[in-house]
Scaffold this motif. Structure first.
Motif, PDB file in Angstrom:
ATOM      1  N   LYS A   1       0.812  -1.213  -0.168  1.00  0.00           N
ATOM      2  CA  LYS A   1       0.025   0.074  -0.190  1.00  0.00           C
ATOM      3  C   LYS A   1       1.071   1.186   0.011  1.00  0.00           C
ATOM      4  N   TRP A   2       0.844   1.924  -1.159  1.00  0.00           N
ATOM      5  CA  TRP A   2       1.941   2.991  -1.378  1.00  0.00           C
ATOM      6  C   TRP A   2       1.309   4.212  -0.769  1.00  0.00           C
ATOM      7  N   GLU A   3       2.050   5.236  -0.435  1.00  0.00           N
ATOM      8  CA  GLU A   3       1.758   6.372   0.087  1.00  0.00           C
ATOM      9  C   GLU A   3       3.064   7.473  -0.027  1.00  0.00           C
ATOM     10  N   PRO A   4       2.678   8.668  -0.070  1.00  0.00           N
ATOM     11  CA  PRO A   4       3.762   9.453  -0.529  1.00  0.00           C
ATOM     12  C   PRO A   4       5.113   9.295   0.766  1.00  0.00           C
ATOM     13  N   GLY A   5       6.217   9.167   0.137  1.00  0.00           N
ATOM     14  CA  GLY A   5       7.455   8.892   1.021  1.00  0.00           C
ATOM     15  C   GLY A   5       7.376   7.392   1.216  1.00  0.00           C
ATOM     16  N   LYS A   6       6.704   6.488   0.703  1.00  0.00           N
ATOM     17  CA  LYS A   6       6.829   4.965   1.175  1.00  0.00           C
ATOM     18  C   LYS A   6       7.730   4.413   0.148  1.00  0.00           C
ATOM     19  N   SER A   7       8.816   3.645   0.818  1.00  0.00           N
ATOM     20  CA  SER A   7       9.726   2.977   0.077  1.00  0.00           C
ATOM     21  C   SER A   7       9.774   1.348   0.271  1.00  0.00           C
ATOM     22  N   PHE A   8       9.921   0.598  -0.772  1.00  0.00           N
ATOM     23  CA  PHE A   8       9.875  -0.808  -0.631  1.00  0.00           C
ATOM     24  C   PHE A   8      10.850  -1.371  -1.457  1.00  0.00           C
TER      25      PHE A   8
ATOM     26  N   PHE B   1      13.236  -3.659 -16.356  1.00  0.00           N
ATOM     27  CA  PHE B   1      11.748  -3.433 -16.197  1.00  0.00           C
ATOM     28  C   PHE B   1      10.910  -3.679 -17.582  1.00  0.00           C
ATOM     29  N   GLN B   2       9.965  -4.498 -17.630  1.00  0.00           N
ATOM     30  CA  GLN B   2       9.261  -4.383 -18.976  1.00  0.00           C
ATOM     31  C   GLN B   2       7.383  -4.388 -18.737  1.00  0.00           C
ATOM     32  N   ASN B   3       7.065  -4.281 -19.637  1.00  0.00           N
ATOM     33  CA  ASN B   3       5.313  -4.234 -19.809  1.00  0.00           C
ATOM     34  C   ASN B   3       4.770  -3.548 -18.595  1.00  0.00           C
ATOM     35  N   ILE B   4       5.420  -2.000 -18.437  1.00  0.00           N
ATOM     36  CA  ILE B   4       4.609  -1.250 -17.560  1.00  0.00           C
ATOM     37  C   ILE B   4       3.355  -0.770 -17.931  1.00  0.00           C
ATOM     38  N   LYS B   5       2.356  -0.989 -17.208  1.00  0.00           N
ATOM     39  CA  LYS B   5       1.150  -0.732 -17.195  1.00  0.00           C
ATOM     40  C   LYS B   5       0.470   0.188 -16.247  1.00  0.00           C
ATOM     41  N   SER B   6      -0.156   1.129 -16.627  1.00  0.00           N
ATOM     42  CA  SER B   6      -1.021   2.065 -15.116  1.00  0.00           C
ATOM     43  C   SER B   6      -2.313   1.985 -15.479  1.00  0.00           C
ATOM     44  N   GLU B   7      -2.873   2.101 -14.345  1.00  0.00           N
ATOM     45  CA  GLU B   7      -4.281   2.322 -14.179  1.00  0.00           C
ATOM     46  C   GLU B   7      -4.602   3.399 -13.286  1.00  0.00           C
ATOM     47  N   GLY B   8      -5.090   4.445 -13.831  1.00  0.00           N
ATOM     48  CA  GLY B   8      -5.390   5.678 -13.195  1.00  0.00           C
ATOM     49  C   GLY B   8      -6.176   5.929 -12.019  1.00  0.00           C
ATOM     50  N   GLY B   9      -6.824   4.946 -11.691  1.00  0.00           N
ATOM     51  CA  GLY B   9      -7.958   5.203 -10.422  1.00  0.00           C
ATOM     52  C   GLY B   9      -9.112   6.221 -10.776  1.00  0.00           C
ATOM     53  N   THR B  10      -9.556   6.757  -9.825  1.00  0.00           N
ATOM     54  CA  THR B  10     -10.649   7.565  -9.839  1.00  0.00           C
ATOM     55  C   THR B  10     -10.077   8.942 -10.595  1.00  0.00           C
ATOM     56  N   ASN B  11      -9.029   9.263 -10.570  1.00  0.00           N
ATOM     57  CA  ASN B  11      -8.428  10.622 -11.130  1.00  0.00           C
ATOM     58  C   ASN B  11      -7.435  10.426 -12.389  1.00  0.00           C
ATOM     59  N   ASN B  12      -7.610   9.321 -12.803  1.00  0.00           N
ATOM     60  CA  ASN B  12      -7.068   8.994 -14.189  1.00  0.00           C
ATOM     61  C   ASN B  12      -5.477   9.675 -14.218  1.00  0.00           C
TER      62      ASN B  12
ATOM     63  N   ASP C   1       6.112  14.431  -2.781  1.00  0.00           N
ATOM     64  CA  ASP C   1       5.117  15.471  -3.334  1.00  0.00           C
ATOM     65  C   ASP C   1       3.858  14.873  -4.024  1.00  0.00           C
ATOM     66  N   ALA C   2       3.639  13.665  -3.927  1.00  0.00           N
ATOM     67  CA  ALA C   2       2.523  13.078  -4.716  1.00  0.00           C
ATOM     68  C   ALA C   2       1.450  13.112  -3.722  1.00  0.00           C
ATOM     69  N   ASN C   3       0.274  13.956  -4.594  1.00  0.00           N
ATOM     70  CA  ASN C   3      -0.882  14.371  -3.860  1.00  0.00           C
ATOM     71  C   ASN C   3      -1.931  13.336  -3.987  1.00  0.00           C
ATOM     72  N   ASN C   4      -3.135  13.958  -3.638  1.00  0.00           N
ATOM     73  CA  ASN C   4      -4.344  13.225  -3.408  1.00  0.00           C
ATOM     74  C   ASN C   4      -4.699  12.442  -4.636  1.00  0.00           C
ATOM     75  N   ASP C   5      -4.569  13.006  -6.015  1.00  0.00           N
ATOM     76  CA  ASP C   5      -4.601  12.643  -7.158  1.00  0.00           C
ATOM     77  C   ASP C   5      -4.600  11.064  -7.554  1.00  0.00           C
ATOM     78  N   TYR C   6      -3.604  10.642  -6.651  1.00  0.00           N
ATOM     79  CA  TYR C   6      -2.699   9.489  -7.031  1.00  0.00           C
ATOM     80  C   TYR C   6      -3.636   8.338  -6.050  1.00  0.00           C
ATOM     81  N   GLN C   7      -4.548   8.681  -5.409  1.00  0.00           N
ATOM     82  CA  GLN C   7      -5.283   7.468  -4.518  1.00  0.00           C
ATOM     83  C   GLN C   7      -5.939   6.649  -5.390  1.00  0.00           C
TER      84      GLN C   7
END
Length: 488
Positions: free
Chosen positions: A76-83, A103-114, A173-179
């Motif tokens: 579960k990622w949040e701003p500042g989280k490292s793993f 790293f290959q086949n990187i695919k993103s899904e934008g959630g509610t904020n795209n 500095d990742a904001n709420n848009d990335y939830q």
């Protein structure tokens, strides 16, 4: 006297018998021999072992073999989280090899904020003894098919290792848009022979042309690899003398390796899981013709004579045009230009993306689209499901100033059906409206003025005189802008 003659005769007969006996014998010479038995020629083996352990684990016993189970999962990622993990590459064979982790086949899904969460995830490569995340990272979204780290293990290093840590960190500095947004990717470790061991002529260059598994260097190797399927990486620029085909029932992932395919493009009848990291320039026909399924598309495609991407190519059957069911899951970046240096009408002109009557593009999250008339054509009313990013350009006009772009609606940067939802992207137009479905909470934001048309005025179509819409010289000119769809 008789006795003497008889003796001479007996002597002659004896000599003749000796000669006859000599002719039936062989000469004996001094000889010797040495026998060396049971010689064996056995090929050496290239065997790479790949292991991992948690960052807080410190002993060799903690390492486990990397398998098909996803490592970066259920975090579960949040701003500042490292793993991340410690990784270990081991030479378990008898030959030296070069290795690379990508790293290959990187695919993103934008959630509610795209949004693209990969833009705010940084990838670090560290010493296994590092106590904190420091150094210069690489953005995850920029690493698709890119090498994360690499190395070499010699034959004398057998059962010795090279260790390193890979850590992914979410920007503070990742904001709420990335939830709610997420990204998936594959980790690949590949090895090839290294130019280390010497041959009988004291040269180590005999394997200098060794390539990583799946790497092709000629047009013949590329087309043969498409027939076979699997992971394909382009090692050199190639020129195709005919269209390369992915057959029906075959699955491939194509990493263009930063190289260029020229001459002809690719026709897909099977499954392309990803096509990324390079350039296709089709001097004849489509740059990419898709009649089946494509997962991730992120490369540069240009057609000199036609559409850059033709998704869902159709054919005429009994006087009716019937399209195929081309599906593209995501266009995440790249550049797609169709016949873009020549003006033509919306019907006859080529475009960056042609979407047929049965074709679907599920997501456009990035990329630059332009054509000789419009950025894209969409003949399926449900054909383009979502646009969250990208640049849609329609800059070309003929010598009389004619262009297809309407003066009031950004929708005229494309032809036929609008995307079902638009929550991003930059659109080229003189107007300040969009007829596409922008959800509540989004708006158009005026961007840069376009110099090309800033000293021209737009004249609308005149139905009475049948004069087409066109541009005319005007010192004051019509102001022409790029407009961006953004959240309120």
């Amino acid at each position: 006297m008789k006795t003497t003659k008889k003796s001479l005769w007996l002597s002659a007969v004896s000599m003749m018998l000796c000669v006859v006996m000599l002719l039936g014998t062989t000469f004996a010479w001094f000889t010797d021999s040495v026998t060396n038995k049971d010689n064996v020629i056995q090929a050496g083996n290239l065997d790479v072992q790949f292991d991992y352990r948690g960052l807080t684990e410190t002993t060799a016993e903690n390492y486990k073999k990397v398998d098909s189970k996803a490592l970066f999962n259920d975090v579960k990622w949040e701003p500042g989280k490292s793993f991340g993990y410690d990784f270990k590459v081991t030479n378990a064979g008898s030959l030296a090899f070069d290795w690379e982790l990508s790293f290959q086949n990187i695919k993103s899904e934008g959630g509610t904020n795209n949004v693209n969460i990969a833009d705010v995830l940084d990838v670090y490569v560290l010493d296994v003894n590092a106590n904190e995340v420091t150094g210069t990272p690489a953005k995850l979204s920029a690493l698709n098919n890119g090498v994360v780290t690499s190395g070499q293990l010699k034959a004398e290093d057998r059962n010795n290792t090279q260790e390193f840590s890979v850590v992914i960190k979410m920007k503070e500095d990742a904001n709420n848009d990335y939830q709610g947004a997420k990204v998936t990717f594959d980790i690949y470790l590949r090895a090839k022979q290294a130019t280390v061991e010497k041959d009988g002529f004291e040269s180590s260059d005999y394997d200098k042309n060794a390539t990583f598994e799946g790497v092709v260097n000629t047009a013949e190797e590329f087309t043969a690899a498409l027939q076979k399927g699997g992971e394909i990486t382009l090692g050199k620029d190639i020129v195709l003398t005919s269209r390369a085909v992915v057959p029906e029932g075959v699955t491939v992932s194509i990493d263009l390796g930063g190289k260029t395919i020229s001459g002809y493009g690719i026709r897909n009848l099977g499954t392309i899981e990803s096509l990324t990291n390079g350039t296709i320039v089709a001097e004849s026909g489509y740059g990419l013709e898709n009649r089946a399924n494509i997962g991730l598309l992120n490369c540069n495609i240009t057609s000199v004579t036609s559409d850059a991407i033709n998704n869902g190519t159709g054919t005429w059957q009994d006087g009716e045009y019937v399209g195929s069911n081309g599906v593209i899951e995501e266009i995440a970046g790249g550049s797609y230009a169709g016949h873009a240096d020549v003006y033509a009408s919306s019907i006859t002109g080529a475009c960056g993306l042609y979407n047929g009557s049965n074709a679907v593009v599920k997501l456009i999250s990035g990329g630059y689209f332009q054509g000789s008339s419009v950025a894209f054509r969409n003949y399926n009313k449900n054909g383009i499901e979502r646009v969250t990013g990208g640049f849609f350009d329609c800059p070309y006009m003929d010598e009389n100033g004619r262009t297809f772009c309407d003066s009031t609606t950004i929708d005229e940067v494309f032809y036929n059906n609008a995307p079902l939802e638009v929550t991003g992207g930059t659109w080229y137009n003189v107007g300040s409206k969009i007829n596409s479905k922008i959800p509540e909470g989004y708006q158009l934001v005026q961007g840069d003025e376009c110099e090309m048309t800033s000293r021209k005025a737009y004249v609308r179509y005149d139905a009475e005189t049948q004069t087409p819409a066109h541009w005319v010289d005007d010192p004051d000119g019509t102001v022409y802008y790029y407009w961006t769809v953004e959240k309120n």
